[in-house]
Design a protein around this motif. Structure first.
Motif, short mmCIF file in Angstrom:
data_model
loop_
_atom_site.label_atom_id
_atom_site.label_comp_id
_atom_site.label_asym_id
_atom_site.label_seq_id
_atom_site.Cartn_x
_atom_site.Cartn_y
_atom_site.Cartn_z
N GLY A 23 0.80 -1.22 0.00
CA GLY A 23 0.00 0.00 0.00
C GLY A 23 0.84 1.27 0.00
O GLY A 23 1.93 1.32 0.56
N ILE A 24 0.30 2.29 -0.66
CA ILE A 24 0.87 3.65 -0.55
C ILE A 24 -0.30 4.59 -0.28
O ILE A 24 -1.33 4.52 -0.95
CB ILE A 24 1.60 4.09 -1.83
CG1 ILE A 24 2.90 3.28 -2.02
CG2 ILE A 24 1.93 5.59 -1.78
CD1 ILE A 24 3.72 3.70 -3.24
N GLY A 25 -0.13 5.44 0.71
CA GLY A 25 -1.18 6.40 1.04
C GLY A 25 -1.07 7.63 0.15
O GLY A 25 -0.38 8.59 0.48
N VAL A 26 -1.74 7.59 -1.00
CA VAL A 26 -1.60 8.66 -1.99
C VAL A 26 -2.10 10.00 -1.43
O VAL A 26 -1.40 11.02 -1.52
CB VAL A 26 -2.34 8.29 -3.30
CG1 VAL A 26 -2.24 9.43 -4.31
CG2 VAL A 26 -1.77 7.02 -3.89
N SER A 27 -3.28 10.01 -0.82
CA SER A 27 -3.79 11.29 -0.29
C SER A 27 -3.01 11.71 0.96
O SER A 27 -2.76 12.90 1.16
CB SER A 27 -5.29 11.22 -0.03
OG SER A 27 -5.64 10.10 0.77
N ARG A 28 -2.58 10.73 1.78
CA ARG A 28 -1.75 11.11 2.94
C ARG A 28 -0.45 11.77 2.50
O ARG A 28 0.07 12.66 3.17
CB ARG A 28 -1.43 9.86 3.77
CG ARG A 28 -0.50 10.16 4.93
CD ARG A 28 -0.22 8.94 5.79
NE ARG A 28 -1.36 8.55 6.60
CZ ARG A 28 -1.34 7.55 7.48
NH1 ARG A 28 -0.24 6.83 7.63
NH2 ARG A 28 -2.40 7.25 8.20
N LEU A 29 0.07 11.35 1.35
CA LEU A 29 1.33 11.91 0.86
C LEU A 29 1.24 13.42 0.61
O LEU A 29 2.25 14.13 0.76
CB LEU A 29 1.75 11.21 -0.44
CG LEU A 29 2.56 9.93 -0.24
CD1 LEU A 29 2.59 9.13 -1.54
CD2 LEU A 29 3.98 10.26 0.21
N VAL A 30 0.07 13.90 0.23
CA VAL A 30 -0.06 15.34 -0.02
C VAL A 30 0.30 16.08 1.28
O VAL A 30 1.11 17.02 1.28
CB VAL A 30 -1.49 15.72 -0.48
CG1 VAL A 30 -1.58 17.22 -0.71
CG2 VAL A 30 -1.87 14.94 -1.74
N GLY A 31 -0.27 15.63 2.41
CA GLY A 31 0.07 16.23 3.69
C GLY A 31 1.51 15.93 4.09
O GLY A 31 2.22 16.81 4.60
N GLY A 32 1.94 14.70 3.85
CA GLY A 32 3.30 14.29 4.23
C GLY A 32 4.37 15.12 3.54
O GLY A 32 5.37 15.50 4.16
N ILE A 33 4.15 15.41 2.27
CA ILE A 33 5.12 16.22 1.53
C ILE A 33 5.17 17.63 2.11
O ILE A 33 6.25 18.21 2.27
CB ILE A 33 4.78 16.24 0.02
CG1 ILE A 33 5.04 14.85 -0.59
CG2 ILE A 33 5.61 17.30 -0.72
CD1 ILE A 33 4.51 14.67 -2.01
#
Ligand code: ATP
Ligand code: MG
Length: 441
Positions: free
Chosen positions: A319-329
């Motif tokens: 799994g990769i959290g695509v929407s979480r990545l927006v915040g993570g970046i």
């Protein structure tokens, strides 16, 4: 895109409900809007970033040989009863009944469904290995949705599922995903450290989480300082060469790195010299599992082996959290003035600012550069709105486009524009006819 025609509802003040910087900045920059707890609408600016991240994830999955599919968000409960997870999943699963009183659910993940799809589509070991993935919305009724898109209830995930005839072959599939994750996160401008992880409710034997280091992360992390020195950008390998892939993975897994759940203080001290023992917090952006026959057995997913005997397939999920990545970046890349997008995921590459709308020379110079950038395929957001310089600069810094081109009457007298790098803050005077070349070279 002209700002005068765009939809970017910027907030002047910090929204009270936001605890962490990425959530604050996403709301302030008008990227998302909360509709219910952990449930967001993606507005134009946020959606562009989400799509860019999704595309990089996709390209690296494809490169590693995974095949894209799309399964529905709504699933029948039946499959989950077979695997035994319908009851085990508990309150996190959103259960729904249709008009015929059939039990359905909003998928929190897709192991059952993909295993069933695969079971129907293959017979022989010759059909293996395969890896199928999709990028689809999930729903998990989290106890405490928080931090904006970082812990949502409805969120976008890339989930891949590998199918192999033997454990060794399965290990190679796992390793390939491991490498593709290193590549994906590096392209997103992130250092995501792979850490030994708990396998959790999904179950399994081998598992790694990829964590972006950030003070606001939900996991405590313990790792070898060598990770700071590793060359993350250089992850090149022939995916078909199992030995080479395993060696590359080993380079990362041989160093100590664990989340608090798996951390072993004695081992940490034994393996890592004191000066290199790093502790901190991290955001989980990816998670890979190898779980063998955990789902293939109860769901009857078997193939005929080379010896003619039936064997349950060996599987993993990734799994990769695509929407979480927006915040993570954003957590990893911001300053006091706002977001600093890495080029690869920036919603626009260039923000073009007209300092004096209505001044004929400024309007003309801006329009010329705007059109030329567009003709060259450079994504540009053109601030053509009437307004003061201070507000324009603040908004442009807040939304964090990598480059700003600033044009006003004073510079125009000398035939120059100002080009500002958002990341370093460096400003440079550039002759008007050289501006476009700066972004197309
Ligand atoms: P966590 O430990 O953060 O609850 P998880 O282990 O339950 O996550 P996985 O099942 O491994 O999550 O899901 C794969 C990826 O999906 C995670 O690595 C994470 O990036 C993302 N993810 C999981 N839950 C959420 C959520 N509630 N909101 C946004 N992204 C999520
Ligand atoms: Mg996890």
């Amino acid at each position: 895109m002209r700002l005068s025609q765009y939809f970017m509802p910027i907030l002047r003040d910090d929204p009270k409900e936001a605890e962490i910087v990425s959530h604050k900045l996403m709301l302030r920059a008008g990227m998302v809007r909360q509709e219910a707890a952990g449930n967001y609408s993606w507005l134009p600016m946020g959606f562009r970033v989400l799509k860019k991240i999704e595309q990089i994830v996709r390209e690296e999955q494809d490169r590693a040989g995974a095949l894209e599919v799309l399964m529905p968000t709504i699933q029948p409960a039946e499959l989950w009863k077979k695997s035994g997870r319908y009851d085990a999943y508990g309150k996190e699963m959103l259960r729904i009944k249709d008009r015929h009183d059939r039990e359905m659910l909003y998928g929190p993940t897709n192991e059952e469904m993909i295993t069933d799809i695969f079971r129907q589509g293959v017979q022989s070991y010759k059909d293996l290995p395969r890896n199928l993935y999709h990028i689809q919305w999930k729903f998990r009724d989290e106890v405490r949705p928080r931090f904006g898109v970082m812990r949502g209830r409805e969120f976008l995930m890339k989930d891949a599922y590998s199918f192999d005839v033997s454990r060794e072959a399965g290990q190679h599939s796992y390793n390939k995903m491991f490498v593709s994750y290193l590549r994906t996160f590096a392209r997103l401008g992130l250092k995501a450290v792979p850490m030994r992880a708990e396998t959790g409710p999904i179950g399994g034997s081998d598992s790694h989480e990829f964590l972006v280091l950030a003070d606001t992360g939900e996991s405590g992390v313990f790792f070898d300082g060598d990770f700071h020195e590793m060359d993350w950008g250089k992850v090149e390998v022939d995916y078909d060469d199992a030995g080479a892939v395993a060696k590359l993975v080993e380079r990362f897994t041989s160093k100590y790195a664990a989340t608090d759940e798996k951390h072993d203080a004695a081992e940490f001290e034994r393996r890592v010299p004191a000066a290199k023992r790093m502790t901190g917090r991290g955001i989980e952006v990816g998670h890979i599992f190898f779980f063998g026959t955990k789902y293939s057995e109860p769901l009857g997913c078997e193939v005929q082996g080379a010896d003619g005997k039936k064997v349950a397939v060996q599987s993993g999920s990734y799994g990769i959290g695509v929407s979480r990545l927006v915040g993570g970046i954003i957590e990893a890349s911001h300053d006091d003035a706002g977001i600093i997008w890495p080029e690869a995921v920036a919603p626009f590459q260039v923000g073009l600012i007209n300092l004096k709308v209505g001044d004929a020379a400024s309007d003309e110079a801006c329009l010329k550069i705007y059109q030329a950038l567009q003709a060259k395929g450079v994504d540009v957001l053109f601030d053509d709105k009437d307004g003061g310089a201070g507000g324009k600069f603040a908004a442009m810094d807040l939304i964090g486009l990598p480059w700003q081109v600033i044009i006003g009457p004073r510079g125009l007298k000398d035939g120059i524009a100002e080009v500002k790098c958002r990341k370093t803050g460096a400003r440079e005077n550039v002759a008007l006819d050289q501006v476009v070349g700066r972004f197309t070279a």
